[in-house]
Design a protein around this motif. Structure first.
Motif, PDB file in Angstrom:
ATOM      1  N   TYR A  64      13.643  44.597   6.376  1.00 33.12           N
ATOM      2  CA  TYR A  64      14.115  43.238   6.648  1.00 33.12           C
ATOM      3  C   TYR A  64      14.155  42.440   5.355  1.00 33.12           C
ATOM      4  CZ  TYR A  64       9.080  42.147   6.455  1.00 33.12           C
ATOM      5  OH  TYR A  64       7.766  42.020   6.060  1.00 33.12           O
ATOM      6  N   ARG A  65      14.850  41.299   5.406  1.00 36.42           N
ATOM      7  CA  ARG A  65      14.843  40.357   4.295  1.00 36.42           C
ATOM      8  C   ARG A  65      13.698  39.381   4.484  1.00 36.42           C
ATOM      9  NH1 ARG A  65      21.013  38.823   2.616  1.00 36.42           N
ATOM     10  NH2 ARG A  65      19.826  37.444   1.260  1.00 36.42           N
ATOM     11  N   ARG A  66      13.064  39.003   3.387  1.00 41.22           N
ATOM     12  CA  ARG A  66      11.862  38.152   3.484  1.00 41.22           C
ATOM     13  C   ARG A  66      12.147  36.845   4.224  1.00 41.22           C
ATOM     14  NH1 ARG A  66       7.595  39.959   0.540  1.00 41.22           N
ATOM     15  NH2 ARG A  66       8.026  41.410  -1.182  1.00 41.22           N
ATOM     16  N   GLU A  67      13.358  36.320   4.047  1.00 42.50           N
ATOM     17  CA  GLU A  67      13.678  35.051   4.701  1.00 42.50           C
ATOM     18  C   GLU A  67      14.117  35.248   6.153  1.00 42.50           C
ATOM     19  OE1 GLU A  67      17.442  36.243   2.398  1.00 42.50           O
ATOM     20  OE2 GLU A  67      15.273  36.508   2.252  1.00 42.50           O
ATOM     21  N   GLN A  68      14.250  36.506   6.576  1.00 45.54           N
ATOM     22  CA  GLN A  68      14.661  36.800   7.953  1.00 45.54           C
ATOM     23  C   GLN A  68      13.770  37.908   8.528  1.00 45.54           C
ATOM     24  OE1 GLN A  68      18.835  37.861   7.816  1.00 45.54           O
ATOM     25  NE2 GLN A  68      19.351  36.126   6.512  1.00 45.54           N
ATOM     26  N   PRO A  69      12.470  37.678   8.636  1.00 42.36           N
ATOM     27  CA  PRO A  69      11.550  38.760   9.025  1.00 42.36           C
ATOM     28  C   PRO A  69      11.748  39.257  10.447  1.00 42.36           C
ATOM     29  CG  PRO A  69      10.409  36.652   8.968  1.00 42.36           C
ATOM     30  CD  PRO A  69      11.752  36.410   8.354  1.00 42.36           C
ATOM     31  N   GLY A  70      12.392  38.469  11.291  1.00 42.36           N
ATOM     32  CA  GLY A  70      12.584  38.889  12.672  1.00 42.36           C
ATOM     33  C   GLY A  70      13.811  39.751  12.894  1.00 42.36           C
ATOM     34  N   THR A  71      14.630  39.937  11.857  1.00 42.16           N
ATOM     35  CA  THR A  71      15.861  40.725  11.973  1.00 42.16           C
ATOM     36  C   THR A  71      15.716  41.984  11.131  1.00 42.16           C
ATOM     37  OG1 THR A  71      17.139  38.683  12.228  1.00 42.16           O
ATOM     38  CG2 THR A  71      18.359  40.701  11.727  1.00 42.16           C
ATOM     39  N   LYS A  72      15.770  43.140  11.796  1.00 43.87           N
ATOM     40  CA  LYS A  72      15.517  44.395  11.097  1.00 43.87           C
ATOM     41  C   LYS A  72      16.711  45.336  11.210  1.00 43.87           C
ATOM     42  CE  LYS A  72      10.470  44.219  11.417  1.00 43.87           C
ATOM     43  NZ  LYS A  72      10.385  42.837  11.929  1.00 43.87           N
ATOM     44  N   GLY A  73      16.724  46.293  10.304  1.00 46.16           N
ATOM     45  CA  GLY A  73      17.830  47.227  10.227  1.00 46.16           C
ATOM     46  C   GLY A  73      17.722  48.354  11.232  1.00 46.16           C
ATOM     47  N   ALA A  74      18.702  49.251  11.177  1.00 52.16           N
ATOM     48  CA  ALA A  74      18.762  50.419  12.058  1.00 52.16           C
ATOM     49  C   ALA A  74      19.880  51.316  11.537  1.00 52.16           C
ATOM     50  CB  ALA A  74      19.048  49.998  13.502  1.00 52.16           C
ATOM     51  N   PRO A  75      19.916  52.587  11.949  1.00 49.31           N
ATOM     52  CA  PRO A  75      21.008  53.464  11.526  1.00 49.31           C
ATOM     53  C   PRO A  75      22.381  52.879  11.852  1.00 49.31           C
ATOM     54  CG  PRO A  75      19.261  54.753  12.521  1.00 49.31           C
ATOM     55  CD  PRO A  75      18.897  53.313  12.736  1.00 49.31           C
ATOM     56  N   ASP A  76      23.300  53.041  10.899  1.00 51.76           N
ATOM     57  CA  ASP A  76      24.688  52.567  10.962  1.00 51.76           C
ATOM     58  C   ASP A  76      24.827  51.062  10.794  1.00 51.76           C
ATOM     59  OD1 ASP A  76      25.708  55.103  11.149  1.00 51.76           O
ATOM     60  OD2 ASP A  76      26.095  55.019  13.296  1.00 51.76           O
ATOM     61  N   LYS A  77      23.746  50.346  10.498  1.00 49.21           N
ATOM     62  CA  LYS A  77      23.860  48.932  10.155  1.00 49.21           C
ATOM     63  C   LYS A  77      24.386  48.811   8.721  1.00 49.21           C
ATOM     64  CE  LYS A  77      22.148  46.909  13.885  1.00 49.21           C
ATOM     65  NZ  LYS A  77      22.908  45.945  14.710  1.00 49.21           N
ATOM     66  N   LEU A  78      25.234  47.816   8.508  1.00 48.54           N
ATOM     67  CA  LEU A  78      25.848  47.594   7.204  1.00 48.54           C
ATOM     68  C   LEU A  78      25.352  46.305   6.584  1.00 48.54           C
ATOM     69  CD1 LEU A  78      29.558  48.400   8.170  1.00 48.54           C
ATOM     70  CD2 LEU A  78      27.812  49.994   7.401  1.00 48.54           C
ATOM     71  N   CYS A  79      25.330  46.275   5.268  1.00 48.06           N
ATOM     72  CA  CYS A  79      25.028  45.044   4.527  1.00 48.06           C
ATOM     73  C   CYS A  79      26.111  44.831   3.480  1.00 48.06           C
ATOM     74  CB  CYS A  79      23.670  45.129   3.848  1.00 48.06           C
ATOM     75  SG  CYS A  79      22.273  45.266   4.985  1.00 48.06           S
ATOM     76  N   VAL A  80      26.502  43.589   3.304  1.00 48.72           N
ATOM     77  CA  VAL A  80      27.463  43.203   2.274  1.00 48.72           C
ATOM     78  C   VAL A  80      26.730  42.301   1.296  1.00 48.72           C
ATOM     79  CG1 VAL A  80      29.669  42.095   1.798  1.00 48.72           C
ATOM     80  CG2 VAL A  80      29.345  43.317   3.958  1.00 48.72           C
ATOM     81  N   LEU A  81      26.588  42.761   0.053  1.00 45.28           N
ATOM     82  CA  LEU A  81      25.847  42.028  -0.973  1.00 45.28           C
ATOM     83  C   LEU A  81      26.817  41.674  -2.096  1.00 45.28           C
ATOM     84  CD1 LEU A  81      22.652  44.300  -1.141  1.00 45.28           C
ATOM     85  CD2 LEU A  81      23.077  42.313   0.316  1.00 45.28           C
ATOM     86  N   PRO A  82      27.357  40.457  -2.094  1.00 45.85           N
ATOM     87  CA  PRO A  82      28.337  40.083  -3.112  1.00 45.85           C
ATOM     88  C   PRO A  82      27.704  39.958  -4.490  1.00 45.85           C
ATOM     89  CG  PRO A  82      28.336  38.568  -1.234  1.00 45.85           C
ATOM     90  CD  PRO A  82      27.099  39.376  -1.137  1.00 45.85           C
ATOM     91  N   ALA A  83      28.510  40.074  -5.503  1.00 48.29           N
ATOM     92  CA  ALA A  83      28.060  39.760  -6.852  1.00 48.29           C
ATOM     93  C   ALA A  83      27.549  38.325  -6.872  1.00 48.29           C
ATOM     94  CB  ALA A  83      29.204  39.935  -7.841  1.00 48.29           C
ATOM     95  N   GLY A  84      26.432  38.117  -7.576  1.00 44.53           N
ATOM     96  CA  GLY A  84      25.872  36.778  -7.707  1.00 44.53           C
ATOM     97  C   GLY A  84      24.900  36.375  -6.626  1.00 44.53           C
TER      98      GLY A  84
END
Length: 290
Positions: A64-84
């Protein structure tokens, strides 16, 4: 410096004692890929210069992201991390994931040609644990390819282009509150795009483009870079290589004819430029896609 060497996300994971790089490759044309496994870790990303798309392959239910501790990942979940972007991650348990990296210049060309927008107008939306079955299937196809084998690496590069276009069409939007200064007028930018596309088979000089825009060469080069995200010569070469990829994929034209149709002086000049950009020869690319 290679794309992976200048990639803060890649370097952050590489420096972790808990993360393991299973495989990585430069795919050419400002693209790179990496397959990772990790466990019981914490990673921070501070304003990377390269865009990152990721897909969880296995595990991740404790990530999970520290600012979103209640939302967790799982297989086939995607993340988009833009430059900056800025993000902090906690990895509890095991995770296996794949990253696709692409440069600001690759984003810029796609913004102009695919979305008809200046790159500085657009932002890739930062998304965490996105559901996108089509893109997840693309990631699974990507990791089944052998990135060390030249033909399969070229297939991976072609697939990566499709994946990035999918992301831009579905996850890019206009920047909030943006007030552009400088650059070319939108109508002139569109005319330049058409002008260049119609003359890819011919020599295209900075002076010719500046004259078309009724600007001095110095002023035109500066304004072009503002609006296109790269210098004129780099954009023209990118468009020539894009046309070459299309002709290699969709036609049976001999390599010499494709070279001339894309503005290269000879088949050898075309082959050298293509290999330098994509890491394989035009003939290998054509064979790989067929």
């Amino acid at each position: 410096m290679s794309l992976l060497e200048q990639n803060q996300v890649f370097q952050s994971l590489s420096s972790s004692p808990n993360a393991r790089l299973e495989h990585s490759a430069e795919l050419g044309d400002g693209l790179g890929a990496a397959l990772w496994s990790n466990h019981h870790d914490a990673r921070d990303y501070h304003g990377p210069k390269v865009h990152t798309l990721s897909c969880y392959l296995a595990g991740g239910t404790g990530t999970y992201r520290r600012e979103q501790p209640g939302t967790k990942g799982a297989p086939d979940k995607l993340c988009v991390l833009p430059a900056g972007h800025e993000s902090s991650w906690v990895i509890n348990g095991e995770i296996r994931l794949v990253h696709l990296y692409f440069s600001a210049e690759h984003f810029a060309e796609a913004a102009v040609t695919l979305l008809d927008r200046e790159p500085r107008e657009l932002q890739l939306r930062e998304l965490t644990f996105l559901d996108d079955p089509q893109q997840a299937r693309n990631f699974h196809q990507l990791i089944r390819l052998d990135w060390d084998e030249p033909a399969e690496r070229l297939r991976a590069s072609s697939l990566a282009h499709e994946m990035i276009h999918h992301s831009l069409l579905t996850q890019a939007g206009l920047r909030d509150g943006l007030r552009l200064k400088g650059g070319l007028a939108p109508a002139l930018r569109k005319r330049l795009v058409d002008y260049i596309e119609n003359r890819l088979a011919e020599p295209v000089s900075l002076g010719e483009l500046a004259a078309f825009a009724a600007l001095s060469e110095y002023h035109f080069a500066r304004m072009f870079r503002e609006s296109f995200g790269m210098p004129p010569h780099q954009y023209v070469l990118a468009r020539r290589l894009a046309r070459a990829r299309t002709l290699l994929r969709d036609t049976a034209l001999p390599l010499g004819e494709i070279a001339l149709a894309c503005g290269f002086a000879s088949a050898s000049h075309f082959s050298n430029r293509f290999r330098a950009a994509l890491g394989g020869s035009p003939g290998t690319f054509r064979a790989a896609l067929r």
